[in-house]
Design an enzyme around this catalytic site. Structure first.
Site, PDB file in Angstrom:
ATOM      1  N   CYS A   1       1.436   4.406  -7.776  1.00  0.00           N
ATOM      2  CA  CYS A   1       1.194   4.108  -9.194  1.00  0.00           C
ATOM      3  C   CYS A   1       0.498   2.770  -9.410  1.00  0.00           C
ATOM      4  O   CYS A   1      -0.034   2.514 -10.482  1.00  0.00           O
ATOM      5  CB  CYS A   1       2.506   4.126  -9.962  1.00  0.00           C
ATOM      6  SG  CYS A   1       3.340   5.700  -9.831  1.00  0.00           S
TER       7      CYS A   1
ATOM      8  N   HIS B   1       2.074   0.183 -16.465  1.00  0.00           N
ATOM      9  CA  HIS B   1       2.264   1.532 -15.922  1.00  0.00           C
ATOM     10  C   HIS B   1       3.333   2.228 -16.763  1.00  0.00           C
ATOM     11  O   HIS B   1       4.389   1.655 -17.050  1.00  0.00           O
ATOM     12  CB  HIS B   1       2.695   1.423 -14.453  1.00  0.00           C
ATOM     13  CG  HIS B   1       3.125   2.727 -13.868  1.00  0.00           C
ATOM     14  ND1 HIS B   1       2.452   3.898 -14.098  1.00  0.00           N
ATOM     15  CD2 HIS B   1       4.186   3.057 -13.069  1.00  0.00           C
ATOM     16  CE1 HIS B   1       3.063   4.887 -13.474  1.00  0.00           C
ATOM     17  NE2 HIS B   1       4.121   4.405 -12.839  1.00  0.00           N
TER      18      HIS B   1
ATOM     19  N   ASN C   1       5.147  10.068 -16.817  1.00  0.00           N
ATOM     20  CA  ASN C   1       4.586   9.169 -15.804  1.00  0.00           C
ATOM     21  C   ASN C   1       3.452   9.899 -15.088  1.00  0.00           C
ATOM     22  O   ASN C   1       3.701  10.798 -14.283  1.00  0.00           O
ATOM     23  CB  ASN C   1       5.707   8.779 -14.829  1.00  0.00           C
ATOM     24  CG  ASN C   1       5.221   7.883 -13.699  1.00  0.00           C
ATOM     25  OD1 ASN C   1       4.032   7.706 -13.493  1.00  0.00           O
ATOM     26  ND2 ASN C   1       6.161   7.316 -12.955  1.00  0.00           N
TER      27      ASN C   1
HETATM   28  N1  ACO Z   1      19.583  14.808 -17.013  1.00  0.00           N
HETATM   29  C1  ACO Z   1      20.884  14.565 -17.128  1.00  0.00           C
HETATM   30  N2  ACO Z   1      21.579  13.782 -16.274  1.00  0.00           N
HETATM   31  C2  ACO Z   1      20.871  13.244 -15.261  1.00  0.00           C
HETATM   32  C3  ACO Z   1      19.503  13.455 -15.068  1.00  0.00           C
HETATM   33  C4  ACO Z   1      18.843  14.285 -15.994  1.00  0.00           C
HETATM   34  N3  ACO Z   1      17.536  14.563 -15.916  1.00  0.00           N
HETATM   35  N4  ACO Z   1      19.098  12.782 -13.981  1.00  0.00           N
HETATM   36  C5  ACO Z   1      20.170  12.148 -13.495  1.00  0.00           C
HETATM   37  N5  ACO Z   1      21.240  12.425 -14.256  1.00  0.00           N
HETATM   38  C6  ACO Z   1      22.620  11.971 -14.093  1.00  0.00           C
HETATM   39  C7  ACO Z   1      22.903  11.468 -12.712  1.00  0.00           C
HETATM   40  O1  ACO Z   1      23.240  12.522 -11.845  1.00  0.00           O
HETATM   41  C8  ACO Z   1      24.032  10.501 -12.965  1.00  0.00           C
HETATM   42  O2  ACO Z   1      25.233  11.255 -13.042  1.00  0.00           O
HETATM   43  P1  ACO Z   1      26.548  10.711 -12.308  1.00  0.00           P
HETATM   44  O3  ACO Z   1      26.834   9.374 -12.960  1.00  0.00           O
HETATM   45  O4  ACO Z   1      27.542  11.771 -12.612  1.00  0.00           O
HETATM   46  O5  ACO Z   1      26.199  10.584 -10.856  1.00  0.00           O
HETATM   47  C9  ACO Z   1      23.755   9.954 -14.354  1.00  0.00           C
HETATM   48  O6  ACO Z   1      22.837  10.871 -14.961  1.00  0.00           O
HETATM   49  C10 ACO Z   1      23.122   8.590 -14.324  1.00  0.00           C
HETATM   50  O7  ACO Z   1      22.083   8.608 -13.385  1.00  0.00           O
HETATM   51  P2  ACO Z   1      21.244   7.336 -13.079  1.00  0.00           P
HETATM   52  O8  ACO Z   1      20.377   7.593 -11.897  1.00  0.00           O
HETATM   53  O9  ACO Z   1      22.156   6.139 -13.069  1.00  0.00           O
HETATM   54  O10 ACO Z   1      20.343   7.244 -14.389  1.00  0.00           O
HETATM   55  P3  ACO Z   1      19.386   6.079 -14.752  1.00  0.00           P
HETATM   56  O11 ACO Z   1      19.804   5.494 -16.042  1.00  0.00           O
HETATM   57  O12 ACO Z   1      19.142   5.167 -13.602  1.00  0.00           O
HETATM   58  O13 ACO Z   1      18.033   6.880 -15.026  1.00  0.00           O
HETATM   59  C11 ACO Z   1      15.920   7.324 -13.972  1.00  0.00           C
HETATM   60  C12 ACO Z   1      17.418   7.623 -13.995  1.00  0.00           C
HETATM   61  C13 ACO Z   1      15.351   7.720 -15.319  1.00  0.00           C
HETATM   62  C14 ACO Z   1      15.274   8.154 -12.876  1.00  0.00           C
HETATM   63  C15 ACO Z   1      15.725   5.806 -13.739  1.00  0.00           C
HETATM   64  O14 ACO Z   1      16.486   5.399 -12.645  1.00  0.00           O
HETATM   65  C16 ACO Z   1      14.279   5.455 -13.511  1.00  0.00           C
HETATM   66  O15 ACO Z   1      13.436   5.565 -14.392  1.00  0.00           O
HETATM   67  N6  ACO Z   1      13.952   4.913 -12.309  1.00  0.00           N
HETATM   68  C17 ACO Z   1      12.594   4.517 -11.980  1.00  0.00           C
HETATM   69  C18 ACO Z   1      11.835   5.730 -11.566  1.00  0.00           C
HETATM   70  C19 ACO Z   1      10.346   5.529 -11.553  1.00  0.00           C
HETATM   71  O16 ACO Z   1       9.796   4.852 -12.376  1.00  0.00           O
HETATM   72  N7  ACO Z   1       9.703   6.205 -10.606  1.00  0.00           N
HETATM   73  C20 ACO Z   1       8.292   6.262 -10.535  1.00  0.00           C
HETATM   74  C21 ACO Z   1       7.693   5.094  -9.834  1.00  0.00           C
HETATM   75  S1  ACO Z   1       5.989   5.218  -9.911  1.00  0.00           S
HETATM   76  C22 ACO Z   1       5.323   6.064  -8.535  1.00  0.00           C
HETATM   77  O17 ACO Z   1       4.893   5.483  -7.589  1.00  0.00           O
HETATM   78  C23 ACO Z   1       5.190   7.569  -8.567  1.00  0.00           C
END
Ligand code: ACO
Length: 369
Positions: free
Chosen positions: A113, A253, A283
């Site tokens: 990214c 980004h 994204n």
């Molecule tokens: N719907 C419902 N619940 C979900 C979902 C979903 N889609 N996804 C995860 N959960 C659950 C998890 O299982 C977890 O449950 P648990 O507590 O029972 O284990 C709970 O929700 C919380 O999960 P977290 O991972 O703590 O959620 P978080 O607030 O961190 O959000 C997210 C997750 C959105 C993925 C976040 O961590 C994020 O945006 N990270 C950065 C990702 C990113 O930007 N990646 C791209 C980089 S760019 C590239 O190079 C491609």
């Protein structure tokens, strides 16, 4: 020493929309969860007839039209993609053929990214060195092809699309200023497509266990992103001899609204100075910054003379920021030019005849070798 100005911009998105409600029918998630945790409402998904190169070519034609130059004026094409058409040939070469950029060299750049920022910087440095005059920089993605729509941790995030900039040389001061590029490969496993490369070619076991899809430790990536966005923005601004107050707009980004809000807090800048459109496209990886920039120009939030920072992070881990003074077309077009889109049919015919000619050469002369 010539300056490298951003003189053209364009974007292209697939028509098909995948909403949060659609995803809630596929995995255990909800519109509310996705909006609250990411800010995303919907994303675009490429049709079977679209690919990173076809989206990239459409965005490129728009960028060339904006700059008022022809594909044949280009010296170099750099395509940044995390979902290239093939391992080789490069997606840049395929786009070069599609748009009829007959004089241009072409190569792909892989920095996930952060790639579009790396690519602008490479294009700008080629111009600054005096070796080329016109560069097309593309960010093109069809990450839906590498997304596991059974994995709620990742499938809610990504969308397809492409954006492009034209960079041109000019003696007029301005354009691309300071840039920083960083990498920390010790975090490589946090965001990866494990199979399909030379380390692990795709095999039946890999296919069965989804190793050809995106795997991500969302929490680690989130932590890393919130740490580096503000820091690298500040580095690029300082390197350019500017102050944060000089900035008209930051184009980050478009990964997650909470990451962008954390960057704004870290820099003590109001959110109004961050252009955000991730709610509609998700994204789009390396395409997100040129798509956001194109929309920001379209709605009048970026104008000639504005001081900007582009900042991004991604797999690698990589992160980068680049400061630029927005230029727009170098000079008003006084002569009527052929629309860059009209090169495409001609490029298809030319490409077809080249293939036929090569086949005939093979038949008549190949056996002598
Ligand atoms: N719907 C419902 N619940 C979900 C979902 C979903 N889609 N996804 C995860 N959960 C659950 C998890 O299982 C977890 O449950 P648990 O507590 O029972 O284990 C709970 O929700 C919380 O999960 P977290 O991972 O703590 O959620 P978080 O607030 O961190 O959000 C997210 C997750 C959105 C993925 C976040 O961590 C994020 O945006 N990270 C950065 C990702 C990113 O930007 N990646 C791209 C980089 S760019 C590239 O190079 C491609």
């Amino acid at each position: 020493m010539p300056y490298a100005h951003i003189t053209g911009w364009g974007m292209h998105l697939p028509a098909r929309i995948l909403t949060n409600e659609d995803l809630a029918k596929m995995v255990d998630t909800s519109d509310q969860w996705i909006r609250e945790r990411t800010g995303i409402r919907e994303r675009r998904i490429a049709s079977e007839h679209e690919s990173s190169a076809s989206l990239g070519a459409e965005a490129s034609v728009q960028a060339l039209r904006m700059a008022g130059i022809s594909p044949t004026d280009l010296d170099l094409i750099i395509c940044s993609s995390s979902s290239p058409e093939h391992i080789f040939p490069s997606t840049a070469s395929i786009i070069q053929d599609k748009i009829g950029a007959t004089r241009a060299g072409a190569f792909d750049l892989s920095a996930a990214c952060s790639g579009f920022i790396y690519a602008i910087n490479m294009g700008a440095q080629s111009i600054r060195s005096g070796s080329v005059k016109s560069v097309l920089v593309i960010g093109a993605e069809t990450l839906s092809r590498f997304t596991n729509y059974k994995d709620r941790n990742t499938c809610i995030l990504f969308g397809d699309g492409a954006g492009a900039f034209v960079l041109q040389a000019s003696e007029k001061p301005g354009g691309v200023m300071g840039a920083v590029m960083h990498s920390d490969g010790s975090g490589a496993d946090f965001l990866t497509i494990p199979a399909g490369g030379s380390k692990r070619p795709i095999d039946e076991v890999g296919l069965h266990t989804g190793q050809h899809f995106i795997h991500m430790d969302g929490k680690e990536v989130f932590r890393f992103a919130t740490r580096v966005m503000a820091q690298s923005t500040l580095e690029a601004v300082t390197k350019s001899g500017w102050k944060l107050e000089d900035l008209k707009m930051v184009v980050p980004h478009q990964a997650n609204i909470r990451i962008i809000e954390a960057a704004a807090r870290g820099l003590k800048m109001p959110m109004e100075k961050f252009f955000v459109n991730l709610e509609r496209y998700g994204n789009t990886s390396t395409a997100s910054i040129p798509i956001a920039t194109t929309e920001a120009v379209q709605v009048g939030k970026i104008r000639p003379g504005d001081k900007l920072v582009f900042v991004g992070f991604g797999a690698g881990l990589t992160w980068a920021a680049l400061a630029a003074e927005w230029t727009g077309p170098l000079e008003p077009q006084t002569t009527r030019r052929i629309d860059p889109a009209l090169y495409q049919p001609w490029a298809r015919v030319r490409s077809f005849f080249r293939r036929v000619l090569r086949a005939l050469e093979g038949i008549f002369f190949g056996r002598q070798a």
